[in-house]
Write a protein that holds these residues in place. Structure first.
Motif, PDB file in Angstrom:
ATOM      1  N   CYS A  32      -4.945 -10.643 -16.759  1.00 25.45           N
ATOM      2  CA  CYS A  32      -5.482  -9.471 -16.761  1.00 25.45           C
ATOM      3  C   CYS A  32      -7.024  -8.343 -16.731  1.00 25.45           C
ATOM      4  CB  CYS A  32      -4.012  -8.400 -17.573  1.00 25.45           C
ATOM      5  SG  CYS A  32      -4.453  -8.591 -18.906  1.00 25.45           S
ATOM      6  N   ASP A  33      -7.152  -7.155 -16.312  1.00 20.91           N
ATOM      7  CA  ASP A  33      -8.181  -6.708 -16.452  1.00 20.91           C
ATOM      8  C   ASP A  33      -7.932  -6.097 -18.563  1.00 20.91           C
ATOM      9  OD1 ASP A  33     -10.466  -4.304 -16.117  1.00 20.91           O
ATOM     10  OD2 ASP A  33      -9.071  -2.890 -16.311  1.00 20.91           O
ATOM     11  N   LEU A  34      -9.076  -5.583 -18.565  1.00 22.65           N
ATOM     12  CA  LEU A  34      -9.107  -4.694 -20.457  1.00 22.65           C
ATOM     13  C   LEU A  34      -9.271  -3.394 -19.567  1.00 22.65           C
ATOM     14  CD1 LEU A  34     -10.818  -5.685 -23.504  1.00 22.65           C
ATOM     15  CD2 LEU A  34      -9.415  -3.630 -23.074  1.00 22.65           C
ATOM     16  N   ASP A  35     -10.192  -2.390 -19.601  1.00 22.08           N
ATOM     17  CA  ASP A  35      -9.799  -1.555 -19.716  1.00 22.08           C
ATOM     18  C   ASP A  35      -9.713  -0.207 -18.642  1.00 22.08           C
ATOM     19  OD1 ASP A  35     -11.707  -1.205 -21.972  1.00 22.08           O
ATOM     20  OD2 ASP A  35     -13.468  -1.488 -20.211  1.00 22.08           O
ATOM     21  N   ASN A  36      -8.362   0.987 -19.232  1.00 24.66           N
ATOM     22  CA  ASN A  36      -8.125   1.740 -18.213  1.00 24.66           C
ATOM     23  C   ASN A  36      -6.296   0.854 -17.711  1.00 24.66           C
ATOM     24  OD1 ASN A  36      -7.645   4.080 -17.991  1.00 24.66           O
ATOM     25  ND2 ASN A  36      -9.480   4.418 -16.695  1.00 24.66           N
ATOM     26  N   THR A  37      -6.380  -0.546 -17.838  1.00 22.49           N
ATOM     27  CA  THR A  37      -5.394  -1.689 -18.217  1.00 22.49           C
ATOM     28  C   THR A  37      -4.333  -1.932 -18.932  1.00 22.49           C
ATOM     29  OG1 THR A  37      -6.538  -2.709 -16.227  1.00 22.49           O
ATOM     30  CG2 THR A  37      -4.671  -4.020 -16.582  1.00 22.49           C
ATOM     31  N   LEU A  38      -4.807  -2.415 -19.646  1.00 24.68           N
ATOM     32  CA  LEU A  38      -4.977  -2.788 -21.414  1.00 24.68           C
ATOM     33  C   LEU A  38      -4.846  -0.930 -22.180  1.00 24.68           C
ATOM     34  CD1 LEU A  38      -4.766  -5.982 -21.894  1.00 24.68           C
ATOM     35  CD2 LEU A  38      -2.814  -5.700 -21.979  1.00 24.68           C
ATOM     36  N   GLY A 116      -5.013  -5.813 -12.442  1.00 25.25           N
ATOM     37  CA  GLY A 116      -5.532  -4.159 -13.170  1.00 25.25           C
ATOM     38  C   GLY A 116      -5.781  -3.663 -11.969  1.00 25.25           C
ATOM     39  N   ASP A 117      -6.550  -2.052 -12.785  1.00 26.80           N
ATOM     40  CA  ASP A 117      -6.150  -0.412 -12.228  1.00 26.80           C
ATOM     41  C   ASP A 117      -7.449  -0.125 -10.903  1.00 26.80           C
ATOM     42  OD1 ASP A 117      -8.647  -0.480 -14.331  1.00 26.80           O
ATOM     43  OD2 ASP A 117      -8.695   1.136 -13.462  1.00 26.80           O
ATOM     44  N   GLN A 118      -8.367  -0.974 -10.377  1.00 26.33           N
ATOM     45  CA  GLN A 118      -9.134  -0.509  -9.057  1.00 26.33           C
ATOM     46  C   GLN A 118      -9.186  -1.652  -8.154  1.00 26.33           C
ATOM     47  OE1 GLN A 118     -13.427   0.733 -10.494  1.00 26.33           O
ATOM     48  NE2 GLN A 118     -12.540   0.063 -13.017  1.00 26.33           N
ATOM     49  N   VAL A 119      -9.308  -1.036  -7.126  1.00 22.27           N
ATOM     50  CA  VAL A 119      -9.596  -1.319  -5.885  1.00 22.27           C
ATOM     51  C   VAL A 119     -10.680  -2.718  -5.743  1.00 22.27           C
ATOM     52  CG1 VAL A 119      -8.916  -1.350  -3.046  1.00 22.27           C
ATOM     53  CG2 VAL A 119      -8.054   0.077  -4.829  1.00 22.27           C
ATOM     54  N   THR A 121     -12.790  -3.528  -7.924  1.00 22.12           N
ATOM     55  CA  THR A 121     -13.264  -4.758  -8.515  1.00 22.12           C
ATOM     56  C   THR A 121     -12.049  -5.683  -8.563  1.00 22.12           C
ATOM     57  OG1 THR A 121     -12.778  -3.093 -10.514  1.00 22.12           O
ATOM     58  CG2 THR A 121     -15.265  -3.268 -10.291  1.00 22.12           C
ATOM     59  N   ASP A 122     -11.278  -5.216  -9.155  1.00 16.67           N
ATOM     60  CA  ASP A 122      -9.822  -6.183  -9.811  1.00 16.67           C
ATOM     61  C   ASP A 122      -9.170  -6.493  -8.692  1.00 16.67           C
ATOM     62  OD1 ASP A 122      -9.714  -5.580 -12.288  1.00 16.67           O
ATOM     63  OD2 ASP A 122      -9.207  -3.760 -12.399  1.00 16.67           O
ATOM     64  N   VAL A 123      -8.875  -5.944  -7.553  1.00 17.39           N
ATOM     65  CA  VAL A 123      -8.408  -6.341  -5.931  1.00 17.39           C
ATOM     66  C   VAL A 123      -8.999  -7.008  -5.599  1.00 17.39           C
ATOM     67  CG1 VAL A 123      -6.920  -6.198  -3.867  1.00 17.39           C
ATOM     68  CG2 VAL A 123      -6.983  -4.011  -5.805  1.00 17.39           C
TER      69      VAL A 123
END
Ligand SMILES: [Mg+2]
Length: 173
Positions: A32-38, A116-119, A121-123
């Motif tokens: 998982c991503d950290l910022d704005n996800t966790l 994650g929370d961003q298309v 970067t994360d997706v």
């Protein structure tokens, strides 16, 4: 090309996703991503909620790894407090640093889910390394400047994904 921006599933946030979802897809690892996800990017220590989530997942046999674009000290302190393995300054959507970690630690990507929370970067990152990705809404409104620029495109793509029903909510999978 656009397919790379489509997540496997959608969620409001990482905290609502129940362990059965990961198990359903045979996932024994959650990246998982950290910022704005966790947590928010300005949160230095994991929230009680984050600690409880990691414990719940670990109790269900799921290993949790944090892969963050944020700088090392912040990620290191945060992840250590949670007892999670981590990759900092990962430069998602680029794969180089994360791939090295994945190889070294024998992570089976077929048994991994990414959240994650961003298309952009994360997706994109998850699809490029071929792991199923759950896209969440942002945990808090506040973001770092660089993320703000991304957000404009992120909102646009998110709208299309939802409007055209290109991904379902994790509960409906
Ligand atoms: Mg994030």
């Amino acid at each position: 090309m656009w397919k790379k921006f489509i997540p496997f599933a959608l969620a409001d946030n990482i905290y609502e996703i129940e362990p059965w979802f990961y198990k359903k897809y045979g996932a024994t690892t959650l990246i998982c991503d950290l910022d704005n996800t966790l947590d928010a990017y300005y949160t230095m220590k994991p929230s009680k909620e984050a600690q409880e989530l990691i414990k719940k997942l670990n109790d269900n046999g799921i290993r949790v790894i944090i892969i963050s674009n944020n700088i090392s000290n912040r990620v290191k302190d945060y992840a250590k407090e949670l007892g999670c393995e981590f990759v900092s300054s990962a430069r998602k959507p680029f794969r180089y640093k994360s791939r090295k970690f994945i190889k070294k630690n024998h992570i089976d990507l077929n048994k991994t889910i990414y959240v994650g929370d961003q298309v952009f970067t994360d997706v994109l990152f998850a699809n490029r390394i071929k792991i199923k990705c759950v896209l969440c809404n942002n945990l808090v409104e506040k973001d770092q400047f660089f993320t703000k620029i991304n957000k404009f495109f992120d909102k646009y793509l998110r709208k299309i994904i939802i409007k055209k029903e290109l991904a379902k909510n994790w509960r409906d999978m």
